[in-house]
Design a protein around this motif. Sequence first.
Motif, short mmCIF file in Angstrom:
data_model
loop_
_atom_site.label_atom_id
_atom_site.label_comp_id
_atom_site.label_asym_id
_atom_site.label_seq_id
_atom_site.Cartn_x
_atom_site.Cartn_y
_atom_site.Cartn_z
N ASP A 103 0.78 -1.21 0.00
CA ASP A 103 -0.01 -0.06 -0.06
C ASP A 103 0.95 1.15 -0.08
N ARG A 104 2.00 1.37 0.92
CA ARG A 104 2.80 2.24 1.04
C ARG A 104 3.49 2.79 -0.45
N TRP A 105 3.87 1.63 -0.97
CA TRP A 105 4.77 1.71 -2.23
C TRP A 105 3.92 1.94 -3.37
N GLU A 106 2.83 1.47 -3.39
CA GLU A 106 1.88 2.08 -4.47
C GLU A 106 1.56 3.47 -4.55
N ALA A 107 1.31 3.86 -2.98
CA ALA A 107 0.69 5.32 -2.69
C ALA A 107 2.00 6.27 -3.40
N MET A 108 3.08 5.69 -3.13
CA MET A 108 4.26 6.62 -3.36
C MET A 108 4.46 6.78 -4.98
N VAL A 109 4.51 5.69 -5.67
CA VAL A 109 4.64 5.36 -7.11
C VAL A 109 3.37 6.24 -7.92
N THR A 110 2.46 6.09 -7.41
CA THR A 110 1.00 6.96 -7.70
C THR A 110 1.15 8.56 -7.91
N ARG A 111 1.90 8.92 -6.69
CA ARG A 111 2.12 10.29 -6.59
C ARG A 111 3.11 10.82 -7.65
N LEU A 112 4.10 10.07 -7.59
CA LEU A 112 5.39 10.20 -8.36
C LEU A 112 5.30 9.90 -9.74
N GLY A 113 4.83 8.83 -10.15
CA GLY A 113 4.82 8.45 -11.66
C GLY A 113 5.96 7.35 -11.40
N ASN A 114 5.61 6.44 -12.46
CA ASN A 114 6.83 5.38 -12.33
C ASN A 114 8.00 5.66 -12.99
N GLU A 115 8.02 6.46 -13.94
CA GLU A 115 9.38 6.90 -14.57
C GLU A 115 10.23 7.69 -13.45
N SER A 116 9.32 8.39 -12.57
CA SER A 116 10.24 9.34 -11.96
C SER A 116 10.70 8.85 -10.57
N PHE A 117 10.06 7.57 -10.16
CA PHE A 117 10.53 7.08 -8.87
C PHE A 117 11.88 6.98 -8.66
N PRO A 118 12.86 6.16 -9.65
CA PRO A 118 14.16 6.00 -9.17
C PRO A 118 14.95 7.48 -9.14
N ASP A 119 14.59 8.42 -9.91
CA ASP A 119 15.00 10.00 -9.85
C ASP A 119 14.93 10.12 -8.19
N PHE A 120 13.65 10.15 -7.51
CA PHE A 120 13.35 10.33 -6.49
C PHE A 120 14.12 9.53 -5.36
N LEU A 121 14.08 8.35 -5.63
CA LEU A 121 14.88 7.43 -4.43
C LEU A 121 16.35 7.84 -4.31
N ARG A 122 17.03 8.28 -5.81
CA ARG A 122 18.37 8.42 -5.59
C ARG A 122 18.65 9.70 -4.73
N ILE A 123 17.68 10.86 -4.94
CA ILE A 123 17.92 12.30 -4.31
C ILE A 123 17.72 12.03 -2.89
N HIS A 124 16.45 11.19 -2.62
CA HIS A 124 16.32 10.82 -1.28
C HIS A 124 17.40 10.52 -0.49
N TRP A 125 18.03 9.43 -1.12
CA TRP A 125 19.40 8.48 -0.83
C TRP A 125 20.42 9.36 -0.22
N ILE A 126 20.86 10.28 -1.37
CA ILE A 126 21.78 11.22 -1.46
C ILE A 126 21.64 12.31 -0.02
N SER A 127 20.32 12.55 -0.12
CA SER A 127 20.04 13.59 0.93
C SER A 127 20.33 13.12 2.44
N ARG A 128 20.37 11.57 2.63
CA ARG A 128 20.52 11.39 3.92
C ARG A 128 21.88 10.25 4.10
N ARG A 129 22.11 9.83 2.87
CA ARG A 129 23.44 8.77 3.09
C ARG A 129 24.19 8.99 1.97
#
Length: 571
Positions: free
Chosen positions: A260-286
């Motif tokens: 449910d949480r995954w699909e909610a995020m993908v729906t808000r982002l769009g499938n194509e944008s998800f890896p871009d978001f994940l990378r930026i999220h990762w860089i911002s923390r790790r």
Amino acid sequence: MSAQNFKTENITYRKLISNGLIYRIPRFQRDYSWTEEEWEDLWADIMETIRPGGESAHYMGYLVLQSQDEKSYDVIDGQQRLTTLTLVILAVLKNLHRLIDENDQPECNRQRIDQIRHTYIGYLDPVTLISRTKLTLNRNNDHYFQTYLVPLVHLPQRGFRASEHSLRKAFEWFDRKVGDYVTASGQDKGVVLASLVETMSDRLFFTIISVTDELNAYRVFETLNARGVRLSSTDLLKNYLFSVLHRNSEHPNEMNALEDRWEAMVTRLGNESFPDFLRIHWISRRSFVRQSELFKTIRANVSKREDVFELLREMDEDLDTYLALTAPEASHWPPELKGYAQNLRMFNVRQPFPLIIAAHRRFEDKDFLLILKSSVIISLRYNVIGCQPTHQQEQIYHAAAQKISGGEVATAVGALEELKGIYPNDDVFRGAFAEKIIRTTNSHNLRIVRYILCALEKQISGHDYEFDSDSFNVEHVLPQNPEFGWEIFSDEEADAMIYRLGNMTLLNTGTNKILGNSGFAVKKSAFANSDFELTRKIAEDYFEWTPGRIATRQRWLARLATSVWRISQLS
């Protein structure tokens, strides 16, 4: 990727599906989603292979498969095509059953059904009528597929997911197409149906890419995507996270919560944008990671069920900030913050995102505002005007984000100190601005010029104009298509000067249209009565318009710009 972990070959649909192997859509792969548009395309391709004089072979694209034993394969990419081809075969079987019901060569058609089902579908247990199929769908679709479609029983239409309705509609659509094709042939219907299956299975072919684990599959995605073949690395990332839960003993409530949480995020982002978001999220923390190494890094750091849920919790926390940067109009940020986010999007600059997201998590509103505003200023100086390389810039933003996330930097002023290396000093910026050419032949560049000129106008007159307003245009003093009255410029000088910032100003839309390509003497009179101080100063300061005058005015604009886009802590 070593050779033993990667294999590729071109094979026909017959060889792929009739070789005794098992194909599984991973449990949490996306649901069936093809619509009539894709069905039409596939049917047209099939018809092209079987008509007299048609294609001797039709290429169906890549299939990415993952297997450890070379007996059963997870379908990493290609599930929509494999599922739909199976529905075509089932539609043929349904039409053969109708022939038997009509007593049309029942014995021959019964043999055809057995042979086609065994070769392409699998088999039905004669006692339980439970299917043992070559293809298994994902967790949301397989029950409907195995219970209703494979046995070719009545297809109920209520109480099912949208993707299950799509499966039913696809089967019914191909059932009609196959029936119409057989009727139109005017030949022995059983033979026509069997020939349809045999011909398409020999003439449809795929490029099969087989890998041994998720990391190799992800590398295939990156390689193919770099070559313009769009595959869904989002699905691969999702499957890996679910596999972590699965091997740590599956808890259905956890799996459902993650889904449910995954699909909610993908729906808000769009499938194509998800890896871009994940990378930026990762860089911002790790750690800093390139897109090509993202999956490998996540796999190395997320290996336990608590890691999975921590990752999702942190992604949830950062998602709103990311969306406010990429789609600011829909955010709940106040107008000033939205405006800065819109500037970054207009500049097409994303390198500051990890820093901005980290600052939003850790700083109070005042400090966050300073970081966001400073990111715009640096982007204008470094990217838009300076056109500097972005590799070093991204690393510096990441290092600052790490210090914010780790608590080493607790204020915006401290964070800005980390950005000195990508803040062009006043002399460098002034020099770059004085020589800047921005071709306004496309809408993106034109918006940037409008933004720059409006900011300069505000600096000298105090009037704040909305740079996207329809009430005024960008006026090229030396016209884009100079005619009479501009003989002072040689062709080479005109080409070099038209898109210099010093040759551009703001002018009321109506006046701009009236002036057109008029000479400078005519334009000067109109400029003198302009509402814009920038434009009136041209009439006041210049008797004629020459290459030297353009350069002089642009140096003046550069001095003005240095005071507009300036970070006092760094200057």
